[in-house]
Design a protein around this motif. Structure first.
Motif, PDB file in Angstrom:
ATOM      1  N   THR A 346     -20.844  27.331  -2.541  1.00 35.59           N
ATOM      2  CA  THR A 346     -20.623  26.082  -3.258  1.00 35.59           C
ATOM      3  C   THR A 346     -19.424  25.340  -2.676  1.00 35.59           C
ATOM      4  O   THR A 346     -18.379  25.940  -2.416  1.00 35.59           O
ATOM      5  CB  THR A 346     -20.364  26.346  -4.753  1.00 35.59           C
ATOM      6  N   TRP A 347     -19.584  24.035  -2.453  1.00 32.44           N
ATOM      7  CA  TRP A 347     -18.471  23.152  -2.096  1.00 32.44           C
ATOM      8  C   TRP A 347     -18.159  22.292  -3.312  1.00 32.44           C
ATOM      9  O   TRP A 347     -19.075  21.758  -3.954  1.00 32.44           O
ATOM     10  CB  TRP A 347     -18.822  22.269  -0.911  1.00 32.44           C
ATOM     11  N   ILE A 348     -16.866  22.149  -3.607  1.00 38.42           N
ATOM     12  CA  ILE A 348     -16.420  21.334  -4.735  1.00 38.42           C
ATOM     13  C   ILE A 348     -15.603  20.167  -4.202  1.00 38.42           C
ATOM     14  O   ILE A 348     -14.582  20.361  -3.545  1.00 38.42           O
ATOM     15  CB  ILE A 348     -15.581  22.151  -5.737  1.00 38.42           C
ATOM     16  N   GLU A 349     -16.060  18.953  -4.473  1.00 38.52           N
ATOM     17  CA  GLU A 349     -15.374  17.738  -4.041  1.00 38.52           C
ATOM     18  C   GLU A 349     -14.584  17.173  -5.221  1.00 38.52           C
ATOM     19  O   GLU A 349     -15.152  16.891  -6.283  1.00 38.52           O
ATOM     20  CB  GLU A 349     -16.378  16.691  -3.555  1.00 38.52           C
ATOM     21  N   LEU A 350     -13.264  17.006  -5.046  1.00 43.85           N
ATOM     22  CA  LEU A 350     -12.408  16.442  -6.088  1.00 43.85           C
ATOM     23  C   LEU A 350     -12.276  14.950  -5.829  1.00 43.85           C
ATOM     24  O   LEU A 350     -11.521  14.515  -4.960  1.00 43.85           O
ATOM     25  CB  LEU A 350     -11.053  17.142  -6.089  1.00 43.85           C
ATOM     26  N   VAL A 351     -13.041  14.151  -6.572  1.00 41.11           N
ATOM     27  CA  VAL A 351     -13.155  12.720  -6.323  1.00 41.11           C
ATOM     28  C   VAL A 351     -12.247  11.957  -7.279  1.00 41.11           C
ATOM     29  O   VAL A 351     -12.429  12.015  -8.495  1.00 41.11           O
ATOM     30  CB  VAL A 351     -14.617  12.254  -6.517  1.00 41.11           C
ATOM     31  N   PRO A 352     -11.250  11.237  -6.760  1.00 42.62           N
ATOM     32  CA  PRO A 352     -10.295  10.538  -7.638  1.00 42.62           C
ATOM     33  C   PRO A 352     -10.953   9.456  -8.487  1.00 42.62           C
ATOM     34  O   PRO A 352     -11.776   8.666  -7.995  1.00 42.62           O
ATOM     35  CB  PRO A 352      -9.296   9.921  -6.653  1.00 42.62           C
ATOM     36  N   ASN A 353     -10.584   9.438  -9.762  1.00 41.23           N
ATOM     37  CA  ASN A 353     -10.995   8.341 -10.626  1.00 41.23           C
ATOM     38  C   ASN A 353     -10.314   7.047 -10.164  1.00 41.23           C
ATOM     39  O   ASN A 353      -9.185   7.059  -9.689  1.00 41.23           O
ATOM     40  CB  ASN A 353     -10.600   8.630 -12.077  1.00 41.23           C
ATOM     41  N   GLY A 354     -11.026   5.952 -10.279  1.00 39.40           N
ATOM     42  CA  GLY A 354     -10.427   4.655  -9.932  1.00 39.40           C
ATOM     43  C   GLY A 354     -10.604   4.323  -8.462  1.00 39.40           C
ATOM     44  O   GLY A 354     -11.230   3.309  -8.131  1.00 39.40           O
ATOM     45  N   THR A 355     -10.087   5.151  -7.571  1.00 37.41           N
ATOM     46  CA  THR A 355     -10.144   4.819  -6.142  1.00 37.41           C
ATOM     47  C   THR A 355     -11.309   5.496  -5.424  1.00 37.41           C
ATOM     48  O   THR A 355     -11.671   5.080  -4.328  1.00 37.41           O
ATOM     49  CB  THR A 355      -8.843   5.252  -5.447  1.00 37.41           C
ATOM     50  N   GLY A 356     -11.892   6.499  -6.021  1.00 40.69           N
ATOM     51  CA  GLY A 356     -12.990   7.222  -5.386  1.00 40.69           C
ATOM     52  C   GLY A 356     -14.328   6.899  -6.035  1.00 40.69           C
ATOM     53  O   GLY A 356     -14.402   6.222  -7.053  1.00 40.69           O
ATOM     54  N   SER A 357     -15.397   7.407  -5.430  1.00 43.97           N
ATOM     55  CA  SER A 357     -16.735   7.166  -5.986  1.00 43.97           C
ATOM     56  C   SER A 357     -17.708   8.227  -5.487  1.00 43.97           C
ATOM     57  O   SER A 357     -17.450   8.896  -4.478  1.00 43.97           O
ATOM     58  CB  SER A 357     -17.245   5.780  -5.604  1.00 43.97           C
ATOM     59  N   VAL A 358     -18.801   8.365  -6.211  1.00 42.14           N
ATOM     60  CA  VAL A 358     -19.896   9.267  -5.841  1.00 42.14           C
ATOM     61  C   VAL A 358     -21.161   8.439  -5.751  1.00 42.14           C
ATOM     62  O   VAL A 358     -21.511   7.706  -6.694  1.00 42.14           O
ATOM     63  CB  VAL A 358     -20.077  10.399  -6.851  1.00 42.14           C
ATOM     64  N   THR A 359     -21.865   8.535  -4.612  1.00 38.63           N
ATOM     65  CA  THR A 359     -23.109   7.799  -4.431  1.00 38.63           C
ATOM     66  C   THR A 359     -24.238   8.778  -4.167  1.00 38.63           C
ATOM     67  O   THR A 359     -24.128   9.633  -3.276  1.00 38.63           O
ATOM     68  CB  THR A 359     -22.999   6.811  -3.258  1.00 38.63           C
ATOM     69  N   VAL A 360     -25.325   8.644  -4.920  1.00 40.64           N
ATOM     70  CA  VAL A 360     -26.499   9.489  -4.757  1.00 40.64           C
ATOM     71  C   VAL A 360     -27.660   8.611  -4.336  1.00 40.64           C
ATOM     72  O   VAL A 360     -27.925   7.576  -4.960  1.00 40.64           O
ATOM     73  CB  VAL A 360     -26.852  10.235  -6.063  1.00 40.64           C
ATOM     74  N   SER A 361     -28.341   8.994  -3.252  1.00 45.46           N
ATOM     75  CA  SER A 361     -29.479   8.188  -2.790  1.00 45.46           C
ATOM     76  C   SER A 361     -30.616   9.111  -2.392  1.00 45.46           C
ATOM     77  O   SER A 361     -30.441  10.327  -2.285  1.00 45.46           O
ATOM     78  CB  SER A 361     -29.063   7.315  -1.594  1.00 45.46           C
TER      79      SER A 361
END
Length: 361
Positions: A346-361
């Motif tokens: 498992t890889w865990i990505e720590l994505v910052p609120n506000g400046t980061g984003s997650v995109t699923v396509s």
């Protein structure tokens, strides 16, 4: 003459069956008489099958706790977490393709750094190894294992040592670290996992607790049973880091890319994951700076937030929560049901609120 007794379910049927059994017993008793008038005993075995015995207990295989993978050769070996850097000039890194878990965190300057966790596999070498950051205790404390790093600010190192893990540091002269001639300092510190494990003390020698819940089979994982199809998941971590994961059905894995290029390990193996867990987290100023004067950020992991879980070419929205520094992070669906991952790394990505984003396509 042969006597056939049939089972019936009605009351009259039960009476008929009882009478038939009585007649059968009488017939057998009479038939057992010898010519001298004596008789031999008749046992219940004549009309009732012998006891078949108790059904055996099902065999439940041992499983590696950080991957959920079944194995008949699970070794009682603690988790080993190693801090490994990730700026473009150090790629490809050594040994990370054999990790059970990898946590990716944003550090100063927008570059990312890994907390790479080993238990089920033992690489010959890992690196390049760098220093600790303020969020590392929340990542490593639930493992109750060993953490290897090059050094760090005194306050960060103290916090890590106080979290309950055993620390091994290049700066203080612990065994297993060495510098190579393949890169300039500070990017040339590497280490021997076998030597790190040899130094585990009496309170840090057991297998780690399970960090995530695992389904018994990939098909039973939550994203597989309740998620939606996806081909690519992208994590915008900072202006300098935007890793993406593409589903590859041929290998049943998510394949990592960085800056649009396939990410590999020093061995040549493509970096891949069975599960990718993306956590939306708060990134705050730790109040400290690095030697160059850059503010050192801290990821807040005690609390809760939104999450996306990618498994088997599907994704599902979830929430994460963590009650204390040494408590494991848990994942749940919208209705509160625990999320299970597929057996594997498992890889865990720590994505910052506000400046980061997650995109699923």
């Amino acid at each position: 003459m042969a006597l056939t007794v049939r089972t019936r379910t009605s009351a009259s049927g039960r009476r008929v069956r009882a009478m038939a059994l009585l007649a059968l017993g009488t017939s057998l008793a009479l038939g057992a008489c010898s010519s001298s008038g004596t008789s031999s005993p008749v046992t219940a075995d004549a009309v009732i099958d012998a006891d078949k015995g108790v059904a055996p207990e099902p065999v439940v295989p041992d499983r590696w706790p950080l991957t959920g993978v079944a194995s008949d050769a699970v070794v009682n070996r603690p988790a080993l977490a190693v801090k490994i850097e990730n700026p473009p000039e150090v790629r490809p890194q050594t040994g990370i393709d054999l990790a059970d878990m990898v946590w990716e965190q944003v550090v100063e300057g927008g570059v990312t750094r890994f907390v790479v966790v080993f238990s089920s596999q033992v690489p010959d070498e890992v690196g390049p190894i760098r220093s600790v950051r303020p969020m590392d205790p929340a990542i490593t404390a639930p493992l109750h294992g060993v953490v290897a790093f090059s050094g760090g600010q005194a306050g960060f190192v103290t916090a890590l040592a106080d979290s309950g893990v055993q620390i091994l540091s290049h700066d203080r002269g612990d065994s297993g670290f060495y510098r190579t001639k393949t890169a300039a300092a500070p990017h040339n510190v590497f280490g021997s996992p076998a030597t790190f494990w040899e130094q585990a003390d009496a309170t840090h020698q057991d297998l780690p607790p399970e960090q995530f819940s695992f389904a018994r089979t990939p098909e039973q994982a939550t994203a597989m049973t309740a998620g939606t199809p996806a081909t690519t998941v992208t994590a915008h971590l900072s202006g300098m880091s935007k890793p993406s994961w593409d589903w590859d059905a041929a290998t049943s894995a998510w394949l990592r890319s960085e800056a649009g290029k396939p990410a590999t390990a020093k061995s040549g193996a493509r970096l891949s994951a069975t599960n990718v867990v993306l956590l939306r987290v708060d990134l705050v100023n730790s109040g400290t700076t690095d030697p160059a004067g850059n503010p050192v950020p801290e990821t807040k992991l005690v609390g809760s937030g939104e999450a996306t879980v990618a498994t088997g070419g599907r994704t599902i929205a979830a929430t994460w929560s963590k009650s204390a520094t040494d408590a494991p992070l848990t994942l749940a669906t919208a209705d509160g049901t625990a999320v299970t991952l597929a057996p594997g790394n498992t890889w865990i990505e720590l994505v910052p609120n506000g400046t980061g984003s997650v995109t699923v396509s």
